[in-house]
Design an enzyme around this catalytic site. Sequence first.
Site, PDB file in Angstrom:
ATOM      1  N   GLY A  48      40.809  30.731  34.276  1.00 33.36           N
ATOM      2  CA  GLY A  48      39.558  30.979  34.135  1.00 33.36           C
ATOM      3  C   GLY A  48      39.172  32.574  34.947  1.00 33.36           C
ATOM      4  N   ASP A 176      44.794  20.828  50.613  1.00 33.64           N
ATOM      5  CA  ASP A 176      45.560  22.103  50.233  1.00 33.64           C
ATOM      6  C   ASP A 176      44.996  23.147  51.398  1.00 33.64           C
ATOM      7  OD1 ASP A 176      47.516  23.556  49.169  1.00 33.64           O
ATOM      8  OD2 ASP A 176      46.182  24.279  47.724  1.00 33.64           O
TER       9      ASP A 176
END
Length: 417
Positions: A48, A176
């Site tokens: 993207g 994360d």
Amino acid sequence: MPNVKKTARKRGPPKRKLAEEFPPGEIFTDLLKKEWKLGPVIGKGGFGCLYLADVNSSKPVTSDAPYVIKVEPSDNGPLFTELSFYMRAAKPDLIKKWISSHKLKYLGVPKYWGSGLHQKNNKSYRFMVMDRFGKDLQKIFEERGNQFTRKTVLQLGLRILDVLEYVHEHEYVHADIKASNLLLGYKAPHQVYLVDYGLAFRYCPEGNHRDYKENPKRCHDGTLEFTSIDAHKGVAPSRRGDLEILGYCMICWLSGKLPWQDNLEDPNYVRDSKIRYTDTIKELMSECFPGKNKPDELTRYMEKVMTLAYNEKPPYEELREIFLQGLKIIGEKDDGILDMEVSENGDVPAKPALKTKRKPAAASKPATTDEDDAETDDMKDQKKRKRASPKKVATQLKLQKTSPKVKTSVRPRRVQK
């Protein structure tokens, strides 16, 4: 030696469509029929594009636009996963209410401003409007010689604990945490925001915690050097895993290294190293801090985190108190100023007598309209710091010139999931 690509699998479709780049001025309409105008592309990946953006008007989007829009083909997966988190837990009213009820100056969670599908040339694109941010901590970490001061590390820990408690209380874990996913505020450079919820996991849907179950097909999810032992074993992320990841990050930010960082090609070695240190946190700290000045507060934090059960609610306030005591030990307080000077083996350099205001960095990732109030506090603190005498300034400059350079370490590498 295992092949990382075989032991770790990505979420989402195995093949992702490449993003099409839209011209500045393209109008996107979100689910609530609000129109947004695209500016120039400021980031592009295999799945993207990231654009500067603003509310639609007759004027073009300028370089100081307060928003960004993520756009990807609707068949791709990462943005869909992020949207699930943002729509459930990152609406401005929710964040504002939390800040008020917990008496915080700000909360480092990006706000969700809108999303939808955009059609063009018979193709469908998913998009999301978010805050705009400044520079990421990984770039600053490398610029500072791969080391932050003890004060900065502890203050980062406090701010990230605030974020994790909020995320956890809304039934999600981040999974994360790392420097490249921590961005400074666009207008308030002493604020830090946790971004990239592509691995966010709803660990407790409707109040029912997921069961502990090891899945060999999902081993080593996350960023290898920082990910939790649970993730190495293929267990679904949980709250204790987020706190463990934060601990590894803080140790790395302060010492500049982790014991397993030179052998990241072998994920099982990294996993076994972390397991080996579980009951010997002091040995881990001795490995990372060979000098006498070991940060006892990080030892206590890791020891506490390693005792948590998989489905246990973390004692956030107790963990905050550990970091606050660490600041007290070094003669500092939680003043909200992120001092990014380089330190040696965790030692805190002389407090800067003069510091010029950092210019807002050009955004490469999603900035927030939530920063304005705290920005005023930052500016006040900076003005106070500018009143130092010339003698102190000269002393600080001398210390900076004689400060030894730290050896550059390996930049964190994201493992395929």
